[in-house]
Write an enzyme that holds these catalytic residues in place. Structure first.
Site, PDB file in Angstrom:
ATOM      1  N   SER A 152       0.852  -1.193   0.000  1.00 20.88           N
ATOM      2  CA  SER A 152       0.000   0.000   0.000  1.00 20.88           C
ATOM      3  C   SER A 152       0.877   1.228   0.000  1.00 20.88           C
ATOM      4  O   SER A 152       2.013   1.198   0.495  1.00 20.88           O
ATOM      5  CB  SER A 152      -0.892  -0.013   1.246  1.00 20.88           C
ATOM      6  OG  SER A 152      -1.482   1.249   1.464  1.00 20.88           O
ATOM      7  N   TYR A 165      -0.293  -0.807  10.385  1.00 21.41           N
ATOM      8  CA  TYR A 165      -0.511  -1.304   9.022  1.00 21.41           C
ATOM      9  C   TYR A 165       0.572  -0.772   8.083  1.00 21.41           C
ATOM     10  O   TYR A 165       1.136  -1.522   7.286  1.00 21.41           O
ATOM     11  CB  TYR A 165      -1.894  -0.869   8.559  1.00 21.41           C
ATOM     12  CG  TYR A 165      -2.234  -1.161   7.118  1.00 21.41           C
ATOM     13  CD1 TYR A 165      -2.669  -2.424   6.728  1.00 21.41           C
ATOM     14  CD2 TYR A 165      -2.160  -0.165   6.144  1.00 21.41           C
ATOM     15  CE1 TYR A 165      -3.001  -2.687   5.403  1.00 21.41           C
ATOM     16  CE2 TYR A 165      -2.493  -0.414   4.828  1.00 21.41           C
ATOM     17  CZ  TYR A 165      -2.910  -1.681   4.464  1.00 21.41           C
ATOM     18  OH  TYR A 165      -3.246  -1.928   3.151  1.00 21.41           O
TER      19      TYR A 165
END
Length: 262
Positions: A152, A165
């Site tokens: 990401s 994350y």
């Protein structure tokens, strides 16, 4: 004229492919000739995608495994060998905050501990390590392979509210760069695809319900639309194909210009 994106004859394992980006990646690879192994934590989701691929004329098998469990992953790879043969292309797509995300996963991380953080770390980092380690021996033996991990932009630039994350995705990218250095001598490439806001079904529903939020979000994108699963699948197909034979250790942003890199 030869299709440089043709992956006929390759066995491609896509983790977390029962929906969203992973489903589109699986469908893309199957449409270009690969035998696709559709993995998901929930077997019924994997089975539905494999069935859809078969109905479209492709070849796919559904397998269940928890990518955070090394024993489960090794059993899955043995099953894949029996079904289709050794894995030629691994797409580490399983991610987000795990199969059973904690409702506290998006709250300030300092208010919690590993019992919450592990949801992000286990699937996005250890899941990648488990699956990559399980397929590498066959790739070394065959002197061929593609390792592709979906990360990401949070892992590249950081994301407020998603600190753990972001760390897990950055760790996965660093892991893949190191694997690229190790595996190049065996003709195995390792690359990442970094994605930004992509219209999977749940994200699309949230954004459609809040047009102002969508407008504000898109003000940060040079190409002022959210990503589509096909945008990601196109890059994965390229990295899985012979068109990328001399590319390894790289992270490709597919992000509409949310962030730039050299």
């Amino acid at each position: 004229m030869n299709d440089i994106l043709d992956v006929t004859g390759r066995v491609a394992l896509v983790t977390g492919a029962g929906q969203g980006v992973g489903q589109q990646v699986a469908e893309h690879l199957a449409a270009h000739g690969a035998t696709v192994i559709v993995n998901d934590y929930f077997l019924e989701r994997a089975q539905a995608v494999a069935k859809a691929i078969g109905n479209a004329g492709g070849k796919a098998y559904a397998v269940q495994a928890d990518v955070t469990d090394n024993v489960s992953v090794k059993a899955m790879i043995a099953q894949v060998r029996d079904l289709a043969g050794p894995v030629d292309v691994l797409v580490n797509n399983a991610g987000n905050l795990g199969a059973h995300p904690s409702p506290d996963g998006r709250k300030p991380f300092w208010e919690f501990g590993p019992e919450v953080w592990s949801g992000a770390v286990d699937v996005n980092l250890y899941g990648v390590i488990n699956c990559t380690g399980a397929v590498i021996p066959d790739m070394i033996e065959r002197k061929s392979g593609r390792l592709i991990t979906i990360i990401s932009d949070a892992g590249r630039v950081g994301e407020s509210g998603l600190e753990v994350y972001s760390a897990a995705k950055a760790g996965a990218a660093g892991f893949m760069r190191a694997v690229a250095r190790t595996m190049g001598r065996h003709q195995v490439t390792a690359n990442c695809v970094a994605i930004a806001a992509t219209l999977t079904t749940p994200i699309e529903a949230r954004l459609n319900a809040d047009p102002e939020r969508l407008k504000k979000m898109m003000s940060h994108y040079v190409i002022r639309r959210p990503g589509k699963p096909t945008d990601v699948a196109n890059m994965v197909l390229f990295l899985a194909s012979g068109a990328s034979d001399w590319i390894t250790g790289q992270t490709y942003p597919v992000n509409g210009g949310f962030s730039f890199s050299m």
